[in-house]
Design an enzyme around this catalytic site. Structure first.
Site, short mmCIF file in Angstrom:
data_model
loop_
_atom_site.label_atom_id
_atom_site.label_comp_id
_atom_site.label_asym_id
_atom_site.label_seq_id
_atom_site.Cartn_x
_atom_site.Cartn_y
_atom_site.Cartn_z
CG ASP A 296 -1.78 113.49 -31.19
OD1 ASP A 296 -2.09 113.88 -32.31
OD2 ASP A 296 -2.51 112.84 -30.42
N1 URA Z 1 -4.68 108.99 -32.50
C1 URA Z 1 -4.37 110.00 -31.66
O1 URA Z 1 -5.21 110.43 -30.88
N2 URA Z 1 -3.12 110.51 -31.71
C2 URA Z 1 -2.17 110.06 -32.56
O2 URA Z 1 -1.06 110.56 -32.56
C3 URA Z 1 -2.50 109.00 -33.42
C4 URA Z 1 -3.78 108.50 -33.36
#
Ligand code: URA
Length: 246
Positions: free
Chosen positions: A105
């Site tokens: 993310d």
């Molecule tokens: N889990 C999440 O919530 N975000 C990420 O970027 C990777 C795993």
């Protein structure tokens, strides 16, 4: 470049696998500086002229696999339609065909693998190979034992139950608000949604390892090429032999 076996050089120049390159050599179609090559001939493409059927070969660049310590605020995409900075903007001189292996993310930092090798990228993200990803999550509030147990066993998300996970307190963290989470799934925002499911908002999330590759002390925004040992371990995890072995 040191001299390398001709079949390896031909395989890197579009003549198929090493096996098929050997057939081309055995057929007497290959010359090095004008002399017909035989199986076992080595050559240095920088200083010697290697030809097949009278045409000089052109080497594809070697595949490369990179570890980036992605800072928060950077988007994992090729082009962002909102004009935000992407991982390709912060890499120095990324080679053509470099692609990311799974996503993080925008608000998540840490280890992102990128590779020019399509099959490796495909397999490392395929659920079948269950490659472990390690995260450190700082969450709001104190996580009770019951919530930890639920996370370990699997929680129901809108896209189904999560697989069992390793969830443990980071050393010295009492009460538990900083946790290490190891999962092999790679669903969208999975770690954040797992904690939401047990009533905790994730304030900070960082990926520290992807299979056998760790972030260690790589600075935020910095990148490095994986070591030969890391690459061999990654490839072995997903059933691939040594690099360029056809
Ligand atoms: N889990 C999440 O919530 N975000 C990420 O970027 C990777 C795993």
């Amino acid at each position: 470049m040191p001299a390398e076996r001709l079949q390896k050089l031909l395989a890197r120049s579009g003549y198929g696998s090493r096996r098929s390159a050997e057939l081309v050599i055995a057929a007497g179609r290959v010359t090095v500086d004008g002399i017909v090559a035989i199986l076992g001939t080595r050559a240095d493409p920088d200083t010697q002229r290697i030809e097949v059927d009278g045409e000089r070969i052109r080497l594809e660049p070697d595949d490369v696999t990179i570890v980036l310590n992605k800072p928060t605020g950077i988007v994992v995409t090729a082009v962002d339609d909102r004009g935000r900075q992407t991982v390709f903007d912060i890499l120095h001189d990324p080679p053509p065909h470099l692609r990311y292996v799974g996503r993080l993310d925008r608000d998540t930092s840490g280890l992102l693998l990128l590779t020019t090798e399509g099959e490796l990228a495909h397999r490392l993200t395929h659920p079948r190979y269950e490659v472990m990803k390690t995260y450190e999550a700082s969450v709001d509030g104190q996580v009770a034992d019951g919530a930890l147990q639920r996370l370990r066993q699997g929680v129901m998300l809108e896209d189904g139950m999560t697989a069992p996970a390793v969830v443990e307190q980071l050393p010295g963290d009492t009460p538990p608000t900083n946790l290490r989470v190891v999962i092999h799934e790679g669903r969208n925002r999975q770690v954040r949604r797992m904690f939401e499911a047990v009533g905790h908002h994730v304030a900070r999330l960082r990926r520290t390892a992807f299979g056998p590759v760790s972030l260690d002390d790589l600075a935020p925004g910095a990148s490095r090429v994986v070591t030969p040992q890391e690459l061999a371990a990654l490839r072995a995890l997903v059933g691939l032999g040594p690099q360029n072995e056809a």
